[in-house]
Scaffold this motif. Structure first.
Motif, PDB file in Angstrom:
ATOM      1  N   LEU A   1       0.848  -1.181   0.000  1.00  0.00           N
ATOM      2  CA  LEU A   1       0.000   0.000   0.000  1.00  0.00           C
ATOM      3  C   LEU A   1       0.886   1.234   0.000  1.00  0.00           C
ATOM      4  O   LEU A   1       1.884   1.301   0.725  1.00  0.00           O
ATOM      5  CB  LEU A   1      -0.895  -0.014   1.240  1.00  0.00           C
ATOM      6  N   CYS A   2       0.552   2.219  -0.827  1.00  0.00           N
ATOM      7  CA  CYS A   2       1.399   3.407  -0.915  1.00  0.00           C
ATOM      8  C   CYS A   2       0.566   4.670  -0.969  1.00  0.00           C
ATOM      9  O   CYS A   2      -0.641   4.637  -1.259  1.00  0.00           O
ATOM     10  CB  CYS A   2       2.333   3.328  -2.127  1.00  0.00           C
ATOM     11  N   MET A   3       1.222   5.784  -0.675  1.00  0.00           N
ATOM     12  CA  MET A   3       0.638   7.111  -0.814  1.00  0.00           C
ATOM     13  C   MET A   3       1.485   7.897  -1.803  1.00  0.00           C
ATOM     14  O   MET A   3       2.720   7.952  -1.672  1.00  0.00           O
ATOM     15  CB  MET A   3       0.616   7.835   0.533  1.00  0.00           C
ATOM     16  N   LEU A   4       0.837   8.494  -2.804  1.00  0.00           N
ATOM     17  CA  LEU A   4       1.510   9.396  -3.724  1.00  0.00           C
ATOM     18  C   LEU A   4       1.242  10.811  -3.226  1.00  0.00           C
ATOM     19  O   LEU A   4       0.094  11.269  -3.228  1.00  0.00           O
ATOM     20  CB  LEU A   4       0.980   9.226  -5.151  1.00  0.00           C
ATOM     21  N   CYS A   5       2.283  11.494  -2.791  1.00  0.00           N
ATOM     22  CA  CYS A   5       2.125  12.772  -2.082  1.00  0.00           C
ATOM     23  C   CYS A   5       2.782  13.913  -2.854  1.00  0.00           C
ATOM     24  O   CYS A   5       3.973  13.841  -3.194  1.00  0.00           O
ATOM     25  CB  CYS A   5       2.751  12.677  -0.692  1.00  0.00           C
ATOM     26  N   ARG A   6       2.016  14.972  -3.074  1.00  0.00           N
ATOM     27  CA  ARG A   6       2.512  16.170  -3.746  1.00  0.00           C
ATOM     28  C   ARG A   6       2.681  17.290  -2.729  1.00  0.00           C
ATOM     29  O   ARG A   6       1.810  17.507  -1.881  1.00  0.00           O
ATOM     30  CB  ARG A   6       1.545  16.581  -4.853  1.00  0.00           C
ATOM     31  N   HIS A   7       3.791  18.009  -2.812  1.00  0.00           N
ATOM     32  CA  HIS A   7       4.125  19.029  -1.832  1.00  0.00           C
ATOM     33  C   HIS A   7       3.206  20.247  -1.933  1.00  0.00           C
ATOM     34  O   HIS A   7       2.682  20.568  -2.990  1.00  0.00           O
ATOM     35  CB  HIS A   7       5.581  19.478  -1.990  1.00  0.00           C
ATOM     36  N   SER A   8       3.067  20.936  -0.787  1.00  0.00           N
ATOM     37  CA  SER A   8       2.198  22.109  -0.726  1.00  0.00           C
ATOM     38  C   SER A   8       2.737  23.270  -1.544  1.00  0.00           C
ATOM     39  O   SER A   8       1.983  23.982  -2.199  1.00  0.00           O
ATOM     40  CB  SER A   8       2.027  22.553   0.736  1.00  0.00           C
ATOM     41  N   ASN A   9       4.036  23.472  -1.508  1.00  0.00           N
ATOM     42  CA  ASN A   9       4.609  24.655  -2.161  1.00  0.00           C
ATOM     43  C   ASN A   9       5.536  24.317  -3.317  1.00  0.00           C
ATOM     44  O   ASN A   9       6.142  25.208  -3.911  1.00  0.00           O
ATOM     45  CB  ASN A   9       5.382  25.496  -1.133  1.00  0.00           C
ATOM     46  N   GLU A  10       5.701  23.056  -3.622  1.00  0.00           N
ATOM     47  CA  GLU A  10       6.615  22.645  -4.675  1.00  0.00           C
ATOM     48  C   GLU A  10       5.882  21.805  -5.712  1.00  0.00           C
ATOM     49  O   GLU A  10       5.115  20.921  -5.368  1.00  0.00           O
ATOM     50  CB  GLU A  10       7.786  21.833  -4.100  1.00  0.00           C
ATOM     51  N   TYR A  11       6.120  22.101  -6.993  1.00  0.00           N
ATOM     52  CA  TYR A  11       5.521  21.330  -8.072  1.00  0.00           C
ATOM     53  C   TYR A  11       6.618  20.572  -8.832  1.00  0.00           C
ATOM     54  O   TYR A  11       6.515  20.351 -10.032  1.00  0.00           O
ATOM     55  CB  TYR A  11       4.754  22.244  -9.026  1.00  0.00           C
ATOM     56  N   THR A  12       7.674  20.214  -8.125  1.00  0.00           N
ATOM     57  CA  THR A  12       8.827  19.608  -8.784  1.00  0.00           C
ATOM     58  C   THR A  12       8.807  18.081  -8.759  1.00  0.00           C
ATOM     59  O   THR A  12       9.386  17.447  -9.621  1.00  0.00           O
ATOM     60  CB  THR A  12      10.131  20.086  -8.123  1.00  0.00           C
ATOM     61  N   HIS A  13       8.165  17.464  -7.758  1.00  0.00           N
ATOM     62  CA  HIS A  13       8.201  16.011  -7.657  1.00  0.00           C
ATOM     63  C   HIS A  13       7.053  15.496  -6.784  1.00  0.00           C
ATOM     64  O   HIS A  13       6.408  16.261  -6.069  1.00  0.00           O
ATOM     65  CB  HIS A  13       9.532  15.534  -7.083  1.00  0.00           C
ATOM     66  N   THR A  14       6.816  14.194  -6.901  1.00  0.00           N
ATOM     67  CA  THR A  14       5.837  13.489  -6.079  1.00  0.00           C
ATOM     68  C   THR A  14       6.571  12.436  -5.258  1.00  0.00           C
ATOM     69  O   THR A  14       7.341  11.637  -5.807  1.00  0.00           O
ATOM     70  CB  THR A  14       4.760  12.813  -6.950  1.00  0.00           C
ATOM     71  N   ASP A  15       6.342  12.415  -3.950  1.00  0.00           N
ATOM     72  CA  ASP A  15       6.975  11.429  -3.075  1.00  0.00           C
ATOM     73  C   ASP A  15       6.100  10.182  -2.963  1.00  0.00           C
ATOM     74  O   ASP A  15       4.863  10.267  -2.889  1.00  0.00           O
ATOM     75  CB  ASP A  15       7.194  12.008  -1.677  1.00  0.00           C
ATOM     76  N   VAL A  16       6.770   9.027  -2.928  1.00  0.00           N
ATOM     77  CA  VAL A  16       6.075   7.753  -2.774  1.00  0.00           C
ATOM     78  C   VAL A  16       6.384   7.190  -1.391  1.00  0.00           C
ATOM     79  O   VAL A  16       7.542   6.908  -1.071  1.00  0.00           O
ATOM     80  CB  VAL A  16       6.496   6.742  -3.860  1.00  0.00           C
ATOM     81  N   TRP A  17       5.345   7.043  -0.559  1.00  0.00           N
ATOM     82  CA  TRP A  17       5.457   6.418   0.753  1.00  0.00           C
ATOM     83  C   TRP A  17       4.802   5.044   0.690  1.00  0.00           C
ATOM     84  O   TRP A  17       3.733   4.881   0.107  1.00  0.00           O
ATOM     85  CB  TRP A  17       4.739   7.254   1.812  1.00  0.00           C
ATOM     86  N   ILE A  18       5.442   4.036   1.288  1.00  0.00           N
ATOM     87  CA  ILE A  18       4.843   2.702   1.321  1.00  0.00           C
ATOM     88  C   ILE A  18       4.689   2.228   2.764  1.00  0.00           C
ATOM     89  O   ILE A  18       5.446   2.620   3.653  1.00  0.00           O
ATOM     90  CB  ILE A  18       5.658   1.668   0.519  1.00  0.00           C
ATOM     91  N   MET A  19       3.683   1.382   2.983  1.00  0.00           N
ATOM     92  CA  MET A  19       3.483   0.728   4.274  1.00  0.00           C
ATOM     93  C   MET A  19       4.170  -0.636   4.194  1.00  0.00           C
ATOM     94  O   MET A  19       3.639  -1.575   3.604  1.00  0.00           O
ATOM     95  CB  MET A  19       1.986   0.581   4.567  1.00  0.00           C
ATOM     96  N   LYS A  20       5.374  -0.739   4.724  1.00  0.00           N
ATOM     97  CA  LYS A  20       6.184  -1.957   4.587  1.00  0.00           C
ATOM     98  C   LYS A  20       5.533  -3.149   5.258  1.00  0.00           C
ATOM     99  O   LYS A  20       5.612  -4.276   4.776  1.00  0.00           O
ATOM    100  CB  LYS A  20       7.582  -1.729   5.156  1.00  0.00           C
TER     101      LYS A  20
END
Length: 411
Positions: free
Chosen positions: A299-318
């Protein structure tokens, strides 16, 4: 309505083959069966050969004999065939797009798309043998080759793109607010392995009297394909589930991001037990938007920053269900093809290739070298003059899974 055909007959014991020859227009008593015929094949050999064939061939081969019809339609063979064909070679991409204002669905091989030799100028997607029953549709999800389609006013459908069979779900008799803008409905679809059942979960999100979503009501209902009926699970108060978010299935559970007044969590519906609960998330205050997905089986979360439009972070539930196991594993740069990046994750490989939807574009990101490959999506050659715009997609596996489980069990 389910148009799956019924079956009769016993198991196959042999296959006889007569070499091609010219026969008289009317048979005579002197006509003898040629001695040069194929040897009798054991059932195990026939079964092993058929397991390796694609779905379209097996659908045709149901007409060979009653015994082949019974074998190919049996639950044991269907499950064995599905297990044998879970590799990338049998996975396909289902694309939803629109021409003018009408939605349509198309498909192509995932393996073909992943080949380095393929041209990125235009990837041709073939038409599917199912007529879209509504001008606008939503791909709810796929599981074991079945796809759930929300056709809005035309209803909910389960569909097997490989066999061409589809089934309309019965309506659920529920009371909703008088005005259409006071509620919306979201869906999820998945396989209940414990009960060998396919289930659709419906959540009716209702505004309160002040039209405040966070304090409204969420009524949860579940449809069982085995029982062919809906069941009310109850309701939970508070929180906001985005209207465009369909449920993500993993480990027999459907998941939606749930926004509360002061924190973000996950609404989780357990398909076998037909219960629901919340799951915790890490602190995501630095992000303005987050979507749930599946990344390499987690399961993962694709997270976009509040003030940055440069990248999306991928968080996973290991470790599934353990809040403390969330960790950031990847940052995906924003691809220049779309001014307002909003990635949807379609598929990930073991060699760190990630297939994404980026606005109206299909993009392949290579996490090893940080490179992108962008695909233009087109029609088959017969309709190449029409303009097609991608709006959604999902990956499904070719399968023989039936839409009528009661009929299937009788084989």
């Amino acid at each position: 309505m389910d148009r799956t055909s019924g079956t009769t007959g016993g198991r196959s014991t042999k296959i006889e083959h007569t070499p091609h020859q010219e026969f008289p227009s009317a048979p005579t008593q002197d006509l003898a069966i040629p001695s040069a015929s194929l040897p009798i094949l054991p059932d195990e050999v026939i079964n092993a050969i058929l397991l390796r064939l694609p779905v379209k061939s097996l659908v045709r081969f149901k007409c060979v004999s009653r015994s082949w019809l019974s074998l190919i339609s049996s639950p044991e063979f269907i499950k064995a065939h599905l297990k044998f064909h879970t590799s990338r070679d049998s996975q396909r991409i289902l694309i939803k797009g629109y021409v003018d204002v009408d939605d349509c669905v198309k498909q192509c091989s995932l393996n073909c798309l992943m080949c380095d030799e393929i041209s990125t100028d235009v990837v041709m997607f073939d038409n599917l043998n199912w007529e879209v029953p509504s001008r606008t549709i939503v791909i709810v999800g796929s599981s074991n080759g079945l796809v759930c389609i929300d056709a809005n006013a035309s209803g909910l459908f389960l569909w097997n793109p490989s066999t061409g069979k589809s089934k309309e779900l019965p309506d659920l008799d529920v009371e909703v607010p008088e005005y259409s803008d006071q509620y919306y409905i979201i869906f999820g679809f998945g396989y209940d392995e414990v009960n060998d059942d396919y289930k659709v979960v419906e959540i009716i999100c209702t505004f309160d009297d002040c039209a405040v979503l966070s304090s409204g009501r969420r009524d949860v209902n579940v449809y069982s394909m085995r029982n062919e009926s809906w069941k009310r699970l109850g309701n939970f108060q508070g929180g906001y589930i985005a209207q465009e978010q369909c449920g993500i299935v993993l480990n027999g559970n459907l998941h939606w991001p749930l926004k509360k007044e002061d924190y973000l969590s996950i609404c989780c519906v357990d398909l076998p037990s037909e219960t629901y609960r919340e799951m915790g998330l890490p602190n995501l205050d630095e992000y303005y938007d987050s979507d749930i997905d599946i990344f390499q089986g987690s399961l993962c979360m694709l997270c976009r920053h509040s003030n940055e439009y440069t990248h999306t972070d991928v968080w996973i539930m290991k470790e599934y269900g353990i809040r403390e196991s969330w960790m950031k594993v990847l940052s995906i740069p924003h691809h220049e093809s779309w001014a307002y990046p909003s990635y949807k994750l379609l598929w990930t490989s073991e060699d760190e290739k990630i297939l994404l939807i980026n606005g109206p574009d299909l993009v392949l990101y290579n996490a090893k070298d940080g490179s992108f490959k962008s695909y233009k999506v087109g029609f088959s050659s017969s309709s190449a003059d029409l303009q097609f715009t991608l709006s959604d997609a999902c990956v499904y596996v070719e399968s023989l899974v039936s839409l009528n489980q009661e009929q299937q069990v009788q084989h």
